[in-house]
Design a protein around this motif. Structure first.
Motif, PDB file in Angstrom:
ATOM      1  N   HIS A 662       0.587  -1.350   0.096  1.00 30.55           N
ATOM      2  CA  HIS A 662       0.004  -0.441   0.185  1.00 30.55           C
ATOM      3  C   HIS A 662       0.260   1.474   0.595  1.00 30.55           C
ATOM      4  CE1 HIS A 662      -3.895  -2.215   1.115  1.00 30.55           C
ATOM      5  NE2 HIS A 662      -3.188  -2.594   1.416  1.00 30.55           N
ATOM      6  N   ALA A 663       2.281   1.031   0.277  1.00 27.69           N
ATOM      7  CA  ALA A 663       2.849   2.359  -0.316  1.00 27.69           C
ATOM      8  C   ALA A 663       3.703   3.019  -1.448  1.00 27.69           C
ATOM      9  CB  ALA A 663       4.036   2.271   0.937  1.00 27.69           C
ATOM     10  N   VAL A 664       2.331   2.235  -2.327  1.00 29.52           N
ATOM     11  CA  VAL A 664       3.662   2.267  -3.468  1.00 29.52           C
ATOM     12  C   VAL A 664       2.980   3.848  -4.272  1.00 29.52           C
ATOM     13  CG1 VAL A 664       3.854   0.556  -4.004  1.00 29.52           C
ATOM     14  CG2 VAL A 664       1.415   1.267  -4.632  1.00 29.52           C
ATOM     15  N   GLU A 665       3.146   3.949  -5.363  1.00 27.54           N
ATOM     16  CA  GLU A 665       2.300   5.399  -6.076  1.00 27.54           C
ATOM     17  C   GLU A 665       0.755   5.357  -5.962  1.00 27.54           C
ATOM     18  OE1 GLU A 665       2.848   8.039 -10.303  1.00 27.54           O
ATOM     19  OE2 GLU A 665       3.915   6.776  -9.571  1.00 27.54           O
ATOM     20  N   ASP A 666       0.900   6.823  -5.334  1.00 24.77           N
ATOM     21  CA  ASP A 666      -0.940   6.346  -5.313  1.00 24.77           C
ATOM     22  C   ASP A 666      -1.859   5.528  -4.374  1.00 24.77           C
ATOM     23  OD1 ASP A 666      -0.748   8.581  -7.211  1.00 24.77           O
ATOM     24  OD2 ASP A 666      -1.052   7.387  -9.297  1.00 24.77           O
ATOM     25  N   GLY A 667      -0.930   4.900  -3.321  1.00 29.72           N
ATOM     26  CA  GLY A 667      -1.289   3.684  -2.694  1.00 29.72           C
ATOM     27  C   GLY A 667      -1.600   4.992  -1.174  1.00 29.72           C
ATOM     28  N   MET A 668      -2.673   4.011  -0.882  1.00 32.95           N
ATOM     29  CA  MET A 668      -3.397   4.333   0.897  1.00 32.95           C
ATOM     30  C   MET A 668      -2.188   4.711   1.645  1.00 32.95           C
ATOM     31  SD  MET A 668      -6.467   4.914  -0.172  1.00 32.95           S
ATOM     32  CE  MET A 668      -5.863   4.854  -1.349  1.00 32.95           C
ATOM     33  N   LEU A 669      -0.763   4.465   2.062  1.00 35.79           N
ATOM     34  CA  LEU A 669       0.097   4.739   2.917  1.00 35.79           C
ATOM     35  C   LEU A 669       0.802   5.693   2.329  1.00 35.79           C
ATOM     36  CD1 LEU A 669       0.392   0.985   4.498  1.00 35.79           C
ATOM     37  CD2 LEU A 669      -0.797   3.237   4.877  1.00 35.79           C
ATOM     38  N   VAL A 670       1.322   6.390   1.310  1.00 34.72           N
ATOM     39  CA  VAL A 670       2.099   6.649   0.605  1.00 34.72           C
ATOM     40  C   VAL A 670       2.402   7.820   1.478  1.00 34.72           C
ATOM     41  CG1 VAL A 670       0.850   8.135  -1.211  1.00 34.72           C
ATOM     42  CG2 VAL A 670       3.629   7.478  -1.315  1.00 34.72           C
ATOM     43  N   GLU A 671       1.405   8.424   1.592  1.00 31.93           N
ATOM     44  CA  GLU A 671       1.409   9.862   2.735  1.00 31.93           C
ATOM     45  C   GLU A 671       2.046   9.891   3.720  1.00 31.93           C
ATOM     46  OE1 GLU A 671       0.723  13.085   1.039  1.00 31.93           O
ATOM     47  OE2 GLU A 671       0.514  12.520  -0.154  1.00 31.93           O
ATOM     48  N   ALA A 672       1.759   8.562   4.577  1.00 32.95           N
ATOM     49  CA  ALA A 672       2.886   8.442   5.921  1.00 32.95           C
ATOM     50  C   ALA A 672       4.200   7.938   5.381  1.00 32.95           C
ATOM     51  CB  ALA A 672       1.791   7.051   6.779  1.00 32.95           C
ATOM     52  N   MET A 673       5.551   8.010   4.480  1.00 33.83           N
ATOM     53  CA  MET A 673       6.344   7.658   4.427  1.00 33.83           C
ATOM     54  C   MET A 673       7.397   8.476   4.955  1.00 33.83           C
ATOM     55  SD  MET A 673       6.517   4.842   0.951  1.00 33.83           S
ATOM     56  CE  MET A 673       7.798   4.205   1.706  1.00 33.83           C
ATOM     57  N   GLU A 674       8.192   8.191   4.784  1.00 32.92           N
ATOM     58  CA  GLU A 674       9.276   8.504   4.996  1.00 32.92           C
ATOM     59  C   GLU A 674      10.495   7.919   5.133  1.00 32.92           C
ATOM     60  OE1 GLU A 674      11.213  11.589   9.034  1.00 32.92           O
ATOM     61  OE2 GLU A 674       9.265  12.338   8.542  1.00 32.92           O
ATOM     62  N   ASP A 675      11.598   8.638   3.895  1.00 28.18           N
ATOM     63  CA  ASP A 675      12.486   7.755   4.187  1.00 28.18           C
ATOM     64  C   ASP A 675      12.676   6.126   3.858  1.00 28.18           C
ATOM     65  OD1 ASP A 675      14.190   9.925   3.950  1.00 28.18           O
ATOM     66  OD2 ASP A 675      14.556   9.616   6.462  1.00 28.18           O
ATOM     67  N   GLY A 676      11.588   6.430   2.830  1.00 26.22           N
ATOM     68  CA  GLY A 676      11.163   5.057   2.427  1.00 26.22           C
ATOM     69  C   GLY A 676      10.354   3.945   3.327  1.00 26.22           C
ATOM     70  N   LYS A 677      10.437   4.636   4.756  1.00 30.29           N
ATOM     71  CA  LYS A 677      10.327   3.545   6.305  1.00 30.29           C
ATOM     72  C   LYS A 677       8.942   4.687   6.565  1.00 30.29           C
ATOM     73  CE  LYS A 677      14.218   1.581   6.837  1.00 30.29           C
ATOM     74  NZ  LYS A 677      15.119   1.988   8.206  1.00 30.29           N
ATOM     75  N   ILE A 678       7.356   3.357   7.404  1.00 30.37           N
ATOM     76  CA  ILE A 678       6.524   3.694   7.957  1.00 30.37           C
ATOM     77  C   ILE A 678       5.977   2.834   9.760  1.00 30.37           C
ATOM     78  CG2 ILE A 678       3.983   4.256   7.472  1.00 30.37           C
ATOM     79  CD1 ILE A 678       4.033   3.699   5.008  1.00 30.37           C
ATOM     80  N   SER A 679       6.894   4.349  10.267  1.00 33.03           N
ATOM     81  CA  SER A 679       7.194   2.935  11.843  1.00 33.03           C
ATOM     82  C   SER A 679       5.765   3.357  11.810  1.00 33.03           C
ATOM     83  CB  SER A 679       8.642   4.132  12.136  1.00 33.03           C
ATOM     84  OG  SER A 679       7.293   5.211  12.384  1.00 33.03           O
ATOM     85  N   LYS A 680       5.859   3.503  13.326  1.00 24.20           N
ATOM     86  CA  LYS A 680       4.373   3.663  14.469  1.00 24.20           C
ATOM     87  C   LYS A 680       3.910   4.918  14.450  1.00 24.20           C
ATOM     88  CE  LYS A 680       1.335   2.121  18.297  1.00 24.20           C
ATOM     89  NZ  LYS A 680       1.879   1.358  19.603  1.00 24.20           N
ATOM     90  N   THR A 681       5.465   5.281  14.925  1.00 17.62           N
ATOM     91  CA  THR A 681       4.901   6.681  14.830  1.00 17.62           C
ATOM     92  C   THR A 681       4.383   8.049  13.740  1.00 17.62           C
ATOM     93  OG1 THR A 681       6.482   6.772  16.212  1.00 17.62           O
ATOM     94  CG2 THR A 681       6.267   9.144  16.443  1.00 17.62           C
ATOM     95  N   LEU A 682       4.457   7.211  13.364  1.00 16.55           N
ATOM     96  CA  LEU A 682       4.409   7.793  11.539  1.00 16.55           C
ATOM     97  C   LEU A 682       3.160   7.823  11.100  1.00 16.55           C
ATOM     98  CD1 LEU A 682       8.394   7.191   9.441  1.00 16.55           C
ATOM     99  CD2 LEU A 682       7.067   9.734  10.241  1.00 16.55           C
ATOM    100  N   ALA A 683       3.079   6.785  11.083  1.00 16.17           N
ATOM    101  CA  ALA A 683       1.565   6.448  11.021  1.00 16.17           C
ATOM    102  C   ALA A 683       0.502   7.261  11.755  1.00 16.17           C
ATOM    103  CB  ALA A 683       1.363   4.696  10.781  1.00 16.17           C
ATOM    104  N   LEU A 684       1.223   7.033  13.346  1.00 20.10           N
ATOM    105  CA  LEU A 684       0.030   7.163  13.892  1.00 20.10           C
ATOM    106  C   LEU A 684      -0.149   8.944  13.788  1.00 20.10           C
ATOM    107  CD1 LEU A 684       1.072   5.880  17.438  1.00 20.10           C
ATOM    108  CD2 LEU A 684      -0.877   5.917  16.572  1.00 20.10           C
TER     109      LEU A 684
END
Length: 810
Positions: A662-684
């Protein structure tokens, strides 16, 4: 406190090496070994009233220790060593290293700190319990240091040391053993630091009288100290050039000895400078002016009694060079003085990288000698840093084969003198003329390439396997035509077919049973280990028995089996025996806190950590690794830990897969990514923003699911960590509850026996890989016949022609 031998040695070397600064290793060794000497004789005088070395007041290592931090430490150490030297007639022997040399040790505070730290290193060692059998802390530490100094000194300055493995070969093939009397004599005319002579002395349990001569003044002093360090205070080591000024003479004649061993400088050009008296050494011819190899060989021959024996290391050139050397060689052979020749691997020695050989001289019954026994041992070695080194199996095989005169294809042969004297050989002793050690050429079969099938000749060459597994060949191959066979299965199925065969299974089971029987026979002796055990005698007894038990085993090389035990002995088991002897079973098995010694550069990797963060306590289990305690007493708890760890890995994988999806281009999680990763803190953080902005509900649900996956992972990881912590604590407590029988069971059965069994079983598995590899190679080599390839080529040519025609190209 229990501490492994290997840790002591490596700590000692690292400390010494750290403090040497820019000084050359060949010079620095004199300081280190002088301090080692003073420490040893001081400790020995405290425990042995009959010590031949007198340690006077003001001349002990205790006096040296008292100088730590003293501004005049260098000068005062010199005076202390001077008193010790004067009291024992060791002037110009132990006092050659100047501890007040500012060029080598630094000025003022630098010298003060360097020497103070150096003294501290040796003050921590205790040689009062040092053993005379060669199993002692001192002897092994000395050997360790000498090998490292020789390695560091380089080619031009490492000649003072003959590798211990080569020294053992010479000592054993020259004929020294249990029957050697104390009044028998051994002589080394170029003795260096005396390491070769001491290895010879180790082979004579009743003792032997030692003589030697060394040209270099500092190395001669080192040899004198070395003899005293190893309990040979009465060894007669002279100083001077052996060829021009032999010191061991009786009247006008060279003194003669029962045995001689030597590793002379190779092909020295200045051997005859200053030579006046030849002492009858060159009766069979004068060596070339620019090459002294035969000068040393003839000197040694002249120094032997009428039944004397010698083993001499020389470059291969002495075996085949012409002119004056050819004449000398012919005379020695005609008189039967050369009993045998052993070709060694290249790059064994510290003074040179060229391959060398051992020439065995024997005057006893020389006139009746009808051949020369030759061994080509050039392929038996292991890489050790930038040098090659003989393995335990290489040493044992050379000695067994030579002493029993066993002829082995491509390895050893008794060569008749008439063959050596034949005009086509003309008294050349070049080993490849008589022993072809090269592997047989892998010949391609033209008929098999033309008409298919695997040549039976290639399969017959695998006869050792068919003897061990009689029905396996028929299982794998079927006749094609006379002289050729076909595989009955695909090449990819060969390995599993071999492993699944009843005969292989039985072979592997029999090998394991043989190992178990061997260990059971020696278990009572191993269980009785105590302070009086002689480790060298122990390993000799059990390893020789293992070798004997596998001597007639088809396919398996008994020396490969032997090497598995000896490798384990040198890496682990010897340390365990040393700990048990010195600490006792109960104390040696106790956990201890890891050592963090910055001054000695010793930092240990813990075996068990209890607690976390700053409150964590790190433990070392030298004798019994925690895994053995867990396997025997906490198998269920370990299974629970494994299950939880697997669940944690699954949870972590679920997080990764969901993000990847879901972190691909136009995916639901792309806005939460930072440096290619999504930690729990970033998701919250993104969830909070998304809700505030009224973002797509799909994105909010995706973020909520990801947070749940992160929570699931955290929960499973925490559970695994808590259960692991409980297991670690239970394991630590169990060490305190172990009884003596339980400790012995863990060490003898779960550690030693199991490891040796697994290592030897590994040899069996390696055999199958060799067989499978060869069968696959043959199957693939002859899978396609020339006719089939020609047919395929014609089809391809036709296709190409058709395509060209369609393109309008004729």
């Amino acid at each position: 406190m229990a501490l492994k031998k290997s840790d002591l040695y490596s700590s000692l070397w690292r400390s010494c090496d750290e403090l040497r600064g820019g000084m050359d290793a060949s010079q620095y060794k004199d300081y280190i070994l002088t301090l080692l000497f003073v420490k040893y004789v001081t400790d020995k005088a405290k425990s042995d009233r009959n010590s031949l070395i007198d340690v006077p007041a003001g001349g002990s290592f205790d006096d040296v220790t008292a100088l730590k931090g003293d501004k005049e430490i260098g000068d005062k150490i010199n005076k202390i060593i001077g008193k010790l030297a004067e009291a024992n007639g060791l002037e110009k022997v132990i006092d050659l290293a100047d501890f007040n040399d500012e060029e080598k040790l630094g000025k003022g505070k630098e010298m003060q700190d360097r020497l103070s730290k150096l003294v501290t290193i040796f003050a921590d060692l205790d040689f009062r319990g040092s053993r005379a059998e060669g199993d002692d802390l001192l002897g092994d530490a000395y050997e360790y240091l000498m090998r490292h100094f020789a390695t560091e000194s380089g080619k031009s300055k490492g000649q003072f040391y003959t590798p211990a493995e080569v020294s053992r070969v010479l000592a054993k093939v020259v004929g020294i053993g249990p029957g050697t009397r104390q009044d028998h004599t051994v002589y080394d005319p170029t003795c260096g630091s005396g390491s070769l002579l001491l290895k010879v002395a180790d082979e004579a349990p009743r003792g032997i009288t030692i003589y030697g001569q060394e040209k270099d003044n500092a190395t001669w002093a080192l040899a004198r100290m070395n003899m005293i360090l190893h309990g040979n205070e009465d060894a007669d080591i002279r100083k001077g050039d052996t060829i021009t000024s032999p010191q061991l003479i009786t009247g006008t004649q060279l003194r003669t000895f029962d045995f001689a061993v030597a590793n002379p400088p190779f092909s020295i050009k200045s051997w005859s400078n200053g030579l006046e008296n030849e002492y009858g050494r060159f009766e069979f011819g004068r060596p070339p002016e620019k090459n002294g190899d035969y000068a040393f060989l003839l000197h040694i021959l002249k120094s032997l009694k009428s039944n004397g024996k010698a083993a001499v290391i020389l470059p291969h050139g002495v075996l085949f060079r012409g002119n004056a050397e050819a004449s000398i060689r012919r005379e020695l052979l005609r008189r039967g003085y050369i009993k045998g020749i052993i070709g060694l691997p290249a790059n064994l020695f510290y003074g040179t990288g060229i391959p060398a050989c051992v020439i065995i001289l024997d005057k006893e019954n020389a006139q009746a000698r009808t051949g020369v026994f030759m061994i080509d041992a050039s392929r038996g070695f292991i890489k050790d840093g930038n040098k090659n080194r003989l393995r335990s199996q290489d040493i044992h095989k050379i000695v067994d084969v030579f002493n029993r005169q066993i002829q082995i294809e491509r390895y050893s042969r008794m060569v008749p003198l008439h063959e050596i004297a034949d005009p086509k050989n003309d008294y050349s002793l070049n080993i490849p003329r008589y022993v072809d050690s090269s592997e047989p050429e892998d010949i391609q079969d033209l008929h098999a390439h033309m008409d298919g099938g695997i040549p039976d000749r290639d399969l017959d060459a695998l006869s050792g396997y068919w003897e061990a597994f009689p029905s396996l060949r028929a299982m794998l191959f079927k006749p094609n035509r006379p002289g050729y066979s076909d595989l009955t299965i695909g090449v990819t199925e060969v390995q599993q077919t071999v492993l699944d065969s009843d005969e292989f299974q039985k072979f592997a089971t029999d090998v394991r049973a043989r190992v178990d029987d061997w260990f059971a026979a020696h278990r009572p002796m191993l269980q009785a280990l105590n302070a009086d055990t002689a480790p060298k005698d122990l390993i000799t007894r059990i390893s020789d028995d293992l070798l004997a038990r596998f001597k007639d085993t088809p396919l398996l090389d008994e020396y490969d089996v032997y090497e598995q035990l000896m490798t384990y002995w040198h890496s682990v088991m010897h340390d365990d025996v040393f700990l048990t002897m010195n600490e006792g079973w109960l104390d040696a098995a106790k956990p201890r806190k890891t050592i963090e010694d910055k001054e000695r550069k010793l930092s240990e990797t813990p075996d068990l950590i209890v607690g976390s963060g700053r409150s964590a306590t790190k433990y070392k289990m030298d004798l019994i690794p925690p895994a053995l305690v867990v396997a025997r007493y906490f198998a269920d708890e370990q299974a629970e830990v494994d299950t939880l760890n697997a669940a944690a890995e699954d949870a972590g994988r679920a997080v990764e897969e969901y993000i990847e999806e879901h972190a691909v281009e136009d995916g639901m999680l792309v806005e939460a990514m930072e440096d290619g990763k999504i930690s729990k803190t970033l998701a919250l953080t993104r969830l909070k923003v998304a809700r505030h902005e009224g973002a797509d509900p799909e994105e909010i649900r995706a973020l909520q699911h990801l947070i749940k996956l992160h929570n699931d992972e955290a929960v499973t990881k925490k559970a695994a960590k808590e259960v692991q912590a409980a297991l670690d604590m239970a394991t630590l407590r169990k060490y305190g509850d172990l009884s003596l029988p339980e400790i012995k069971q863990l060490v003898l059965d779960d550690k030693w026996a199991a490891t040796i069994r697994d290592r030897i079983t590994g040899e069996v598995n390696a055999l199958t890989l060799t067989l499978v590899s060869r069968i696959r190679q043959l199957g693939e080599r002859y899978a396609e016949t020339v006719e089939r390839l020609d047919t395929e080529l014609e089809k391809l040519k036709t296709k190409v022609a058709m395509h060209l025609a369609e393109m309008g190209i004729s």
